[in-house]
Design a protein around this motif. Structure first.
Motif, PDB file in Angstrom:
ATOM      1  N   LEU A 174     -17.478  35.653  62.669  1.00  0.00           N
ATOM      2  CA  LEU A 174     -16.213  35.558  61.941  1.00  0.00           C
ATOM      3  C   LEU A 174     -16.456  35.682  60.444  1.00  0.00           C
ATOM      4  N   LEU A 175     -17.459  34.976  59.942  1.00  0.00           N
ATOM      5  CA  LEU A 175     -17.780  35.025  58.515  1.00  0.00           C
ATOM      6  C   LEU A 175     -18.147  36.449  58.099  1.00  0.00           C
ATOM      7  N   ASN A 176     -18.935  37.130  58.924  1.00  0.00           N
ATOM      8  CA  ASN A 176     -19.321  38.505  58.606  1.00  0.00           C
ATOM      9  C   ASN A 176     -18.104  39.414  58.526  1.00  0.00           C
ATOM     10  N   TYR A 177     -17.162  39.231  59.439  1.00  0.00           N
ATOM     11  CA  TYR A 177     -15.938  40.041  59.393  1.00  0.00           C
ATOM     12  C   TYR A 177     -15.121  39.715  58.148  1.00  0.00           C
ATOM     13  N   GLN A 178     -14.998  38.432  57.826  1.00  0.00           N
ATOM     14  CA  GLN A 178     -14.222  38.037  56.655  1.00  0.00           C
ATOM     15  C   GLN A 178     -14.828  38.560  55.358  1.00  0.00           C
ATOM     16  N   ASN A 179     -16.117  38.863  55.383  1.00  0.00           N
ATOM     17  CA  ASN A 179     -16.788  39.421  54.217  1.00  0.00           C
ATOM     18  C   ASN A 179     -16.930  40.938  54.299  1.00  0.00           C
ATOM     19  N   SER A 180     -16.128  41.548  55.186  1.00  0.00           N
ATOM     20  CA  SER A 180     -16.081  43.020  55.313  1.00  0.00           C
ATOM     21  C   SER A 180     -17.410  43.620  55.758  1.00  0.00           C
ATOM     22  N   CYS A 181     -18.208  42.845  56.507  1.00  0.00           N
ATOM     23  CA  CYS A 181     -19.487  43.342  56.999  1.00  0.00           C
ATOM     24  C   CYS A 181     -19.380  43.927  58.403  1.00  0.00           C
ATOM     25  N   CYS A 182     -18.242  43.736  59.065  1.00  0.00           N
ATOM     26  CA  CYS A 182     -18.031  44.242  60.426  1.00  0.00           C
ATOM     27  C   CYS A 182     -16.728  45.020  60.464  1.00  0.00           C
ATOM     28  N   GLU A 183     -16.727  46.102  61.239  1.00  0.00           N
ATOM     29  CA  GLU A 183     -15.537  46.947  61.315  1.00  0.00           C
ATOM     30  C   GLU A 183     -14.477  46.386  62.253  1.00  0.00           C
ATOM     31  N   GLU A 184     -14.896  45.682  63.295  1.00  0.00           N
ATOM     32  CA  GLU A 184     -13.947  45.187  64.301  1.00  0.00           C
ATOM     33  C   GLU A 184     -13.714  43.692  64.142  1.00  0.00           C
ATOM     34  N   ALA A 185     -12.450  43.281  64.231  1.00  0.00           N
ATOM     35  CA  ALA A 185     -12.116  41.862  64.127  1.00  0.00           C
ATOM     36  C   ALA A 185     -12.596  41.118  65.371  1.00  0.00           C
ATOM     37  N   PRO A 186     -13.228  39.953  65.200  1.00  0.00           N
ATOM     38  CA  PRO A 186     -13.645  39.166  66.365  1.00  0.00           C
ATOM     39  C   PRO A 186     -12.442  38.552  67.068  1.00  0.00           C
ATOM     40  N   ARG A 187     -12.607  38.261  68.356  1.00  0.00           N
ATOM     41  CA  ARG A 187     -11.528  37.652  69.143  1.00  0.00           C
ATOM     42  C   ARG A 187     -11.945  36.271  69.635  1.00  0.00           C
ATOM     43  N   SER A 188     -12.864  35.652  68.946  1.00  0.00           N
ATOM     44  CA  SER A 188     -13.366  34.352  69.386  1.00  0.00           C
ATOM     45  C   SER A 188     -12.462  33.199  68.970  1.00  0.00           C
ATOM     46  N   CYS A 189     -11.600  33.395  67.973  1.00  0.00           N
ATOM     47  CA  CYS A 189     -10.681  32.346  67.536  1.00  0.00           C
ATOM     48  C   CYS A 189      -9.400  32.419  68.362  1.00  0.00           C
ATOM     49  N   THR A 190      -8.987  31.289  68.897  1.00  0.00           N
ATOM     50  CA  THR A 190      -7.731  31.228  69.643  1.00  0.00           C
ATOM     51  C   THR A 190      -6.620  30.731  68.715  1.00  0.00           C
ATOM     52  N   LEU A 191      -5.387  31.113  69.019  1.00  0.00           N
ATOM     53  CA  LEU A 191      -4.274  30.666  68.183  1.00  0.00           C
ATOM     54  C   LEU A 191      -4.111  29.149  68.293  1.00  0.00           C
ATOM     55  N   CYS A 192      -4.023  28.639  69.509  1.00  0.00           N
ATOM     56  CA  CYS A 192      -3.989  27.188  69.695  1.00  0.00           C
ATOM     57  C   CYS A 192      -5.418  26.660  69.602  1.00  0.00           C
ATOM     58  N   PRO A 193      -5.666  25.646  68.799  1.00  0.00           N
ATOM     59  CA  PRO A 193      -7.036  25.174  68.585  1.00  0.00           C
ATOM     60  C   PRO A 193      -7.796  24.840  69.864  1.00  0.00           C
ATOM     61  N   ASP A 194      -7.085  24.319  70.882  1.00  0.00           N
ATOM     62  CA  ASP A 194      -7.769  23.953  72.134  1.00  0.00           C
ATOM     63  C   ASP A 194      -7.725  25.066  73.165  1.00  0.00           C
ATOM     64  N   GLY A 195      -7.247  26.245  72.775  1.00  0.00           N
ATOM     65  CA  GLY A 195      -7.194  27.377  73.693  1.00  0.00           C
ATOM     66  C   GLY A 195      -5.999  27.383  74.618  1.00  0.00           C
ATOM     67  N   SER A 196      -5.070  26.451  74.435  1.00  0.00           N
ATOM     68  CA  SER A 196      -3.881  26.376  75.292  1.00  0.00           C
ATOM     69  C   SER A 196      -2.987  27.598  75.098  1.00  0.00           C
ATOM     70  N   PRO A 197      -2.126  27.878  76.083  1.00  0.00           N
ATOM     71  CA  PRO A 197      -1.151  28.959  75.915  1.00  0.00           C
ATOM     72  C   PRO A 197      -0.175  28.639  74.784  1.00  0.00           C
TER      73      PRO A 197
END
Length: 288
Positions: free
Chosen positions: A57-80
């Motif tokens: 995530l940090l690498n993407y935020q610093n423009s070091c990666c072309e594709e956005a990661p999908r590891s962060c969920t909208l709900c903090p606990d991963g709930s729908p």
């Protein structure tokens, strides 16, 4: 390897012993300046760990990666979440966005204060708008939790936001950040500007030095976005001395203070007081 970005060469030299890919699902690395150190640090982590995912995530935020990661969920606990819920926009002209669209919008992986941390992304800070379980809004512009009495009032000088926009932005702050919102985040007393209950006007900052007044209230400054009178009024809402001194130094450097201010004459002293008082009343929407 000659055709690869130099950051890829750095990663390749470590990959034999460690597994964490520098970018989400091994997407392409970029050749941005400053990325070599981040890529090298990522290669020292184990794949699938929280540290690895945070580094991607940090690498993407610093423009070091072309594709956005999908590891962060909208709900903090991963709930729908509620995909049809609507979130206002930081930019009123851009319109609202549904939580379904927000969830896949790469710009919502931007952070407010701490990079490489899902909990600080705009994505997870939107959780209270999207029906996430056990997530409630914890900060409001008005201290009593009410909506701003003047939602369409615009600050023309510092942010160019309406009071409704200030209120929306406040919803992204934690309880601790909310306590420092006025003095350390906005550095502008938006609750008072917007007419929130129990939010008195600060008495810290004035555009004109002692013994001077606004002598060209309607003259336009900057790029034509505000007048001397509007600048003087907004300056009154700077809440503490340090930002006041900093802002006034900037204004002096641009010549605003010398241009807008002049000596107070005894004949004009009373009329100037009336004009400024009326400007504040009209600005706060107390006259109709």
């Amino acid at each position: 390897l000659g055709a690869l970005p130099r950051t890829a060469h750095v990663y390749a030299s470590y990959r034999g012993a460690y597994q964490c890919e520098p970018c989400w699902r091994n997407s392409a690395v970029t050749d941005e300046d400053g990325c070599e150190e981040l890529i090298a640090a990522t290669s020292l982590l184990q794949s699938g760990t929280t540290d690895c995912l945070n580094a991607q995530l940090l690498n993407y935020q610093n423009s070091c990666c072309e594709e956005a990661p999908r590891s962060c969920t909208l709900c903090p606990d991963g709930s729908p979440f509620n995909p049809n819920a609507v979130v206002p926009s930081f930019n009123p002209d851009a319109g609202a966005i549904t939580c379904a669209d927000l969830n896949i919008e790469p710009s919502f992986l931007d952070y407010l204060f701490h990079e490489g941390d899902c909990s600080d992304t705009l994505l997870q800070r939107s959780a209270s708008w999207c029906g996430c379980p056990s997530v409630q809004r914890s900060c409001y512009l008005c201290p009593d939790g009410s909506r701003p009495p003047n939602p369409n009032l615009v600050d023309p000088v510092y942010y160019g936001w309406t009071c409704a926009s200030f209120d929306f932005v406040s919803s992204y702050f934690s309880p601790y950040e909310c306590q420092t919102m006025v003095e350390h985040i906005f550095e502008f007393d938006a609750p008072s500007w917007c007419g929130c209950p129990d939010s008195p006007i600060p008495s810290v900052c004035r555009l004109c030095p002692e013994g001077q007044q606004i002598v060209k209230p309607h003259e336009v400054l900057g790029d034509g976005e505000f007048t001397c009178q509007e600048l003087a009024l907004s300056t009154r809402y700077i809440p503490s001395q340090e930002p006041c001194d900093r802002v006034l130094n900037t204004y002096r450097g641009k010549g605003y203070v010398d241009y807008c201010c002049g000596p107070i004459s005894s004949a004009n002293r009373q009329s100037v007081t009336v004009i400024l008082s009326l400007a504040m009343v009209v600005g706060l929407g107390l006259l109709s």
